[in-house]
Design an enzyme around this catalytic site. Structure first.
Site, mmCIF file in Angstrom:
data_model
loop_
_atom_site.group_PDB
_atom_site.id
_atom_site.type_symbol
_atom_site.label_atom_id
_atom_site.label_comp_id
_atom_site.label_asym_id
_atom_site.label_seq_id
_atom_site.Cartn_x
_atom_site.Cartn_y
_atom_site.Cartn_z
ATOM 1 N N GLY A 1 0.825 -1.209 0.000
ATOM 2 C CA GLY A 1 0.000 0.000 0.000
ATOM 3 C C GLY A 1 0.856 1.255 0.000
ATOM 4 O O GLY A 1 2.063 1.192 -0.239
ATOM 5 N N LYS B 1 -7.248 -0.735 -28.791
ATOM 6 C CA LYS B 1 -7.561 -1.868 -27.897
ATOM 7 C C LYS B 1 -8.197 -3.001 -28.688
ATOM 8 O O LYS B 1 -7.827 -4.148 -28.540
ATOM 9 C CB LYS B 1 -8.530 -1.454 -26.786
ATOM 10 C CG LYS B 1 -7.985 -0.687 -25.618
ATOM 11 C CD LYS B 1 -7.097 -1.439 -24.670
ATOM 12 C CE LYS B 1 -5.662 -1.390 -25.092
ATOM 13 N NZ LYS B 1 -4.867 -0.242 -24.734
ATOM 14 N N GLU C 1 -7.678 5.265 -28.895
ATOM 15 C CA GLU C 1 -7.366 4.223 -27.910
ATOM 16 C C GLU C 1 -8.374 3.066 -28.000
ATOM 17 O O GLU C 1 -7.991 1.895 -27.939
ATOM 18 C CB GLU C 1 -7.345 4.854 -26.511
ATOM 19 C CG GLU C 1 -7.126 3.905 -25.345
ATOM 20 C CD GLU C 1 -5.813 3.133 -25.390
ATOM 21 O OE1 GLU C 1 -4.955 3.417 -26.240
ATOM 22 O OE2 GLU C 1 -5.665 2.209 -24.568
#
Ligand code: M6R
Length: 626
Positions: free
Chosen positions: A125, A503, A499
């Protein structure tokens, strides 16, 4: 189904009767697919804490663990080492970690576990207020051995122990002082009977055994030992012993490969679903919506305390990162009023760009290893450009080359098709545009605060879009037989059309083109034939009416129009065949949301076609040759 989607580093802990180190190394190996830069283990035996850490792959750590024994015991030939060498650490309680660096470069010193006194910690984290805490602790005389945010935990716990609190209370008190996300496992040198585990915004799963218990960041790490698990609740702190845990558990039925993917069919899908966390982590510690203060690491050093010392910005990148750069240009020019040029890194050198000491050069790269981006950056640096990289991998070649790097905190991206890295790049670019706009006096504090407040809502908007994934998948399944697709958009969403098409092409091998909708009539509209799917991005805003007219034009020629638009937009619903609704947001922030349906759309088509989604043909995750 339980999805675990929030890990960057890998964690494992064991308490029982087995040799802990074997369980730890075995578990870490099962987390290896995620990629990492260093690893380490700690085992407790007769009050003695033994730690081994190594930079690099797990084999480096294993070699260190085994070498010691061979030196002390038998002088075996290197090749025989693995055959009969034992691990040098022994004990029945221990913790292990694989690190994906976020604070501090990848190195042995920064590898986990971190130890201060009797307190040994592994952490996953980001501690948002770590610099502040670190400063205070240093003033109080605590000495730091690493550059990590994790070491802060060790000192805070020690500070509480000095106040005579028991270890569990000391951890509890320490946790109240940190802001941010953590999955934490603590081993205490004087307490061979317990491990202490806590989580906030980062997952931890407890594995239940007989006379033994496990804890891990991903269920994949513990599957060979148990399928009975408890997913820790948000904000929980739990003490783990060898005793049975009396609490409702779940049975995991996943095979090991599915487990690596957190229950998702593909890494790409897992990574798409990680995006709310990714945006949250990328914003974390960087914005204060109440005051409008932005804290972007390294920026004051590069820009000076105030003002913006550059005359123009040059962005260089490849593929999806290039598309992020194109969106960045819209933001930097509209909000900060600074001239921006965006180049494909592979073209940059041949375009003889004009770079000087007044140019801010922004290379963008997920991996930080893309050869063309590195070459373009090297050239820009030679020409005295000031390099501010946007990158996902700490310590990568690009980060080392740059004068300053803003990290994207997306965590390891495994699917070849970039998804979460793109959204994290957009997030950083937006923050940068705000920072420069503030410095140039183009946005006042009030406007910045409003935009920050809206930014903070993006993770929850993303969650709600992902909850509606079924609609997107249904729409995509309808188009499965199409062999050509068009994507159209305008303004800051135009790069998303590129984009969306990329993809689809790269993972489903169908032909797709992205266009600025205004360009249709200049040629591409000739491609429109009956039933061709046209995906149109139609958020409310400046270009709304215009793109609606473009939609009419393609509809009139028989296209099947799928609109991604604001939820409840009746005009759009009436004009198109099907809509994918998106929550309302600040019009400048729509690219952060409108990307997700495009990713899910491409994913569904590729999956339905039976394509190798995570490793499409002819492609590599990082293109390290020019
Ligand atoms: O690691 P980088 O961001 O530099 O990679 C750039 C491109 O190779 C990458 O974005 C590529 O286009 C992806 N496969 C797209 O999904």
């Amino acid at each position: 189904m339980v999805h675990s989607t929030r890990n960057m580093c890998g964690i494992i802990g064991y308490i029982g009767n087995r040799e802990a180190v074997k369980v730890l190394i075995d578990g870490l190996k099962r987390l290896e697919y995620r990629g990492y830069d260093s690893a380490g283990v700690a085992v407790l035996n007769n009050g003695k804490i033994q730690i081994e850490r190594a930079e690099g792959k797990l084999t480096c750590l294993e070699a260190k663990l085994k070498k010691f024994k061979s030196r002390a015991g038998f002088a075996c030939p290197r090749s025989k080492l693995a055959e009969f060498a034992e691990f040098k650490l022994s004990g029945n309680i221990g913790i292990g970690h694989t690190r994906w660096a976020t604070h501090g470069v990848p190195s042995e010193r920064n590898a986990h576990p971190h130890r201060v006194g009797d307190v040994v910690v592994v952490h996953n984290g980001i501690i948002e207020n770590y610099s502040e805490l670190r400063k205070k602790l240093i003033q109080k005389g605590f000495r730091f051995l690493s550059e990590t945010d994790t070491e802060v935990f060790c000192h805070l716990i020690n500070e509480e122990l000095k106040k005579q609190f028991d270890i569990q209370q000391a951890i509890r008190n320490a946790l109240t002082k940190v802001r941010g996300s953590y999955a934490l496992v603590v081993l205490h040198g004087q307490d061979p009977e317990h491990l202490y585990v806590a989580r906030q915004s980062s997952p931890l799963v407890i594995g239940l055994g007989k006379g033994e218990n496990f804890v891990a960041s991903d269920v994949a790490a513990i599957l060979p030992y148990t399928r009975d698990v408890i997913f820790l609740e948000e904000g929980e702190l739990v003490t783990l012993s060898r005793e049975p845990i009396r609490r409702a558990s779940q049975k995991i039925t996943w095979d090991p490969l599915t487990a690596e993917k957190g229950g998702f069919k593909h890494f790409m899908l897992k990574e798409i679903f990680e995006q709310p966390r990714v945006v949250n982590d990328t914003l974390m510690g960087r914005i204060q919506p109440d005051s409008g203060v932005l804290t972007l690491e390294g920026i004051p050093k590069l820009f000076g305390r105030c003002g913006f010392p550059f005359q123009k910005v040059e962005i260089v990148a490849c593929g999806t990162s290039y598309h992020a750069g194109l969106v960045g240009k819209y933001w930097l020019e509209s909000m900060a009023r600074v001239p921006v040029n965006v180049s494909l890194a592979s073209e940059f050198r041949y375009a003889t760009p004009v770079i000087d000491s007044k140019t801010l050069v922004i290379p963008i790269s997920q991996s930080g290893e893309t050869a063309d981006t590195l070459a373009a950056t090297t050239q820009a640096k030679k020409e005295k450009g000031n390099i501010l990289a946007i990158c996902n991998v700490l310590g990568s070649s690009l980060a080392r080359l740059a004068h300053t790097t803003l990290y994207t905190h997306a965590g390891p991206e495994i699917g070849v098709a970039s998804t979460k890295a793109f959204v994290s790049q957009l997030t950083v670019l937006y923050l940068l545009a705000l920072e420069i706009a503030k410095r140039r006096g183009e946005l006042d504090t009030n406007e910045v605060r409003k935009k920050m407040a809206e930014l903070c809502k993006i993770p929850q908007h993303l969650e709600s879009i992902l909850k509606g994934a079924k609609i997107i998948k249904k729409v995509a399944k309808n188009c499965i037989r199409a062999s050509h697709f068009l994507f159209i958009a305008r303004g800051s969403n135009y790069p998303l059309a590129l984009e969306g098409a990329l993809k689809l092409k790269e993972i489903s091998y169908v032909h797709a083109e992205g266009f600025a909708a205004g360009e249709l009539k200049h040629g591409p509209i000739a491609l429109v034939e009956k039933k061709i799917p046209v995906v149109a991005l139609i958020p409310k805003g400046e270009t709304y009416e215009k793109i609606l007219s473009n939609v009419e034009e393609v509809k009139a020629r028989g296209a099947f129009v799928i609109a991604i638009c604001e939820a409840g937009d009746k005009h759009v619903s009436e004009a198109v065949d099907v809509i994918i609704p998106i929550p309302k947001t600040d019009p400048t922030q729509t690219p952060l949301l409108y990307t997700i349906p495009l990713q899910l759309f491409a994913y569904t088509i590729a999956n339905e076609k039976g394509c190798d989604v995570d490793q499409p043909r002819n492609l590599a995750k990082s293109v390290t040759v020019e």
